[in-house]
Write an enzyme that holds these catalytic residues in place. Structure first.
Site, PDB file in Angstrom:
ATOM      1  N   CYS A  86      -3.321 -10.356 -22.043  1.00  0.00           N
ATOM      2  CA  CYS A  86      -2.020 -10.121 -22.688  1.00  0.00           C
ATOM      3  C   CYS A  86      -1.131 -11.364 -22.569  1.00  0.00           C
ATOM      4  O   CYS A  86      -1.421 -12.374 -23.192  1.00  0.00           O
ATOM      5  CB  CYS A  86      -1.364  -8.872 -22.100  1.00  0.00           C
ATOM      6  SG  CYS A  86      -0.092  -8.164 -23.178  1.00  0.00           S
TER       7      CYS A  86
ATOM      8  N   HIS B  29      -5.432  -4.142 -22.183  1.00  0.00           N
ATOM      9  CA  HIS B  29      -5.272  -3.718 -20.793  1.00  0.00           C
ATOM     10  C   HIS B  29      -6.301  -2.642 -20.461  1.00  0.00           C
ATOM     11  O   HIS B  29      -6.753  -1.913 -21.337  1.00  0.00           O
ATOM     12  CB  HIS B  29      -3.868  -3.142 -20.557  1.00  0.00           C
ATOM     13  CG  HIS B  29      -2.775  -4.147 -20.650  1.00  0.00           C
ATOM     14  ND1 HIS B  29      -2.507  -5.050 -19.649  1.00  0.00           N
ATOM     15  CD2 HIS B  29      -1.874  -4.394 -21.631  1.00  0.00           C
ATOM     16  CE1 HIS B  29      -1.479  -5.804 -20.006  1.00  0.00           C
ATOM     17  NE2 HIS B  29      -1.080  -5.431 -21.210  1.00  0.00           N
TER      18      HIS B  29
END
Length: 487
Positions: free
Chosen positions: A324, A428
């Site tokens: 991310c 994630h």
């Protein structure tokens, strides 16, 4: 409602334990936290964002994730400000003083969620935030007694005896409440007790006589209880036979560090969190994690010795993974033209891969599944996305992941470098699946890691069952049931 004398008194754990206890009794139970402040969050099936603790409690209750479980989520992006998320969607960034005035509006969102849950569930296990006795936060409170008095919710107060001063904490907290609030308190739970319970009995008798409130149980100190952390980074490591050493850079605004719980608990992985001023040292894999303020955290990384160490690590054949915000840092630049995260409009990236990132107002919130391309087998992988912005450039032509039926229509994600030493992704939870984790760890170790599988979901279930067993053994569940139903 479970309220605590302090932060980390055990509120989240007790609510999770009670959710599993009543789910095992075939009650339809929902977790609920009116207001949460945390950088660890989860994505619901409908594409909303809630606190990680409520996601864990939903698993404990055996119900799908729902934004009503945590109607207000605050994600700090500075010492005095936070992103405000209502019913799963970010509405704005606010300074603390402005949000304090906004609480009257936020309370309406809380009550809407509570009303919906009341019509759909038999029981609601509510978690407070911090302490109800914070005098400076009492006005317009929606997180503790402000909510409890609004809906006439009975309250249990939990305190951590391991920190010391447990009787002062409980009596002091109760005395700082109004008479109306005190009447809602139906009992106490003492958490993390070590030793012979008979030695505590005289104190329990005094507490009940002094306050007129019953002690509903004394929970023992549960060693090696590993559940998803709401905010604090879990630093303990479980290593039986080290085969791989991984370093995770601990940014000031690190987010969703629960991504790495599966690595921390893997019996063959030595996971190290690298703090401010610490050197990375000799490791197999360096991970750049997610960040709530990626520009600020990138500047922090560049102020350390880490950028030089990462480049040296790559020269010597080591592997690097960006997740991310960590993915965004590996590129050539990060732009924030709309001031989404800060007043800095652009910052130079580490320049390790050919792509650029632009932060945007719209936040991507999805649960996704697909294939990981790190080996020929292309193993299945699933997880969730929480990010602002998009990354484009030649590096993305060799993606790390391919998706099946992505909600936003995306076909690919991330990148793998031409030399196979770097990878990055917006996903994630990529280590939560045992097969996907094995594939990534195999890549990181150049195929040297033995075929040792660790399934975080199976581990989590075992931990929740253990917690529920302890709650049933040491708590007065019939009394707590009666309290819940107003008896």
């Amino acid at each position: 409602m479970v309220q605590g004398t302090t932060s980390d008194a055990g509120k989240s754990t007790l609510v999770a334990g009670l959710c599993r206890v009543f789910a095992r009794k075939h009650r339809k139970v929902a977790p609920f936290k009116p207001q949460n402040m945390a950088l660890n969050s989860a994505v619901t099936p409908c594409g909303g964002e809630i606190g990680r603790a409520q996601a864990l409690q939903a698993v404990a209750a055996k119900v799908p994730l729902d934004t009503d479980f945590n109607p207000i989520l605050l994600k700090p992006n500075s010492d005095t400000g936070a992103q405000v998320i209502i019913h799963g969607k970010a509405i704005s960034n606010m300074e603390a003083t402005k949000y304090h005035d906004y609480k009257k509006v936020a309370m309406q969102a809380v009550l809407q969620s509570h009303t919906r849950l009341m019509t759909s569930f038999d029981m609601i296990m509510v978690e407070g935030a911090g302490s109800p006795a914070e005098i400076n936060l009492r006005e317009n409170d929606i997180a503790n007694m402000g909510f409890a008095t609004e809906v006439h919710c009975p309250v249990i107060i939990i305190a951590d005896i391991d920190k010391g001063g447990v009787f002062a904490h409980l009596v002091g907290t109760l005395m700082l409440l109004s008479e109306q609030e005190q009447s809602l308190v139906k009992g106490f739970v003492i958490n993390r007790f070590r030793g012979d319970l008979s030695l505590l009995q005289s104190g329990l008798d005094w507490l009940e006589a002094r306050t007129g409130k019953p002690v509903l149980g004394v929970l023992p100190y549960l060693h090696a209880l590993n559940l998803d952390a709401e905010d604090a980074v879990a630093m303990d490591n479980v290593v039986e036979e080290k085969q791989l050493t991984i370093a995770v850079l601990l940014f000031p605004h690190i987010s969703n560090h629960t991504d790495f719980d599966a690595l921390r608990l893997h019996p063959n992985v030595d996971l190290r969190y690298i703090r401010h001023t610490q050197q990375i040292g000799n490791v197999d894999l360096i991970i750049l994690p997610g960040s709530k303020n990626v520009i600020s955290d990138l500047a922090f990384l560049q102020s350390e010795t880490w950028s030089q160490e990462i480049k040296r690590h790559l020269r010597y054949g080591g592997k690097v993974l960006g997740v991310c915000g960590g993915l965004q840092m590996l590129g050539e630049s990060i732009s924030d033209p709309l001031g989404i995260e800060s007043s800095v409009t652009e910052i130079q990236g580490l320049g390790l891969a050919q792509f650029k990132t632009v932060l945007t107002a719209d936040k991507v919130l999805t649960q996704v599944s697909g294939k990981c391309h790190l080996d020929d087998e292309k193993v299945s992988i699933s997880g969730y996305e929480i990010h602002c912005g998009y990354s484009t450039g030649p590096a993305m032509c060799q993606p790390l992941l391919s998706f099946t039926d992505h909600p936003n229509g995306y076909e690919h994600d991330g990148f793998i470098s031409d030399d196979n030493q770097m990878a990055g992704t917006y996903l994630h939870g990529l280590f939560d699946s045992a097969c996907a984790a094995q594939s990534i760890l195999g890549w990181a170790s150049n195929g040297q890691l033995q075929n040792t599988m660790f399934d975080l979901n199976t581990h989590r279930e075992a931990q929740l069952e253990r917690l529920a067993d302890v709650c049933e053994q040491y708590l007065d569940i019939p009394k707590i049931t009666a309290i819940t139903y107003g008896q």
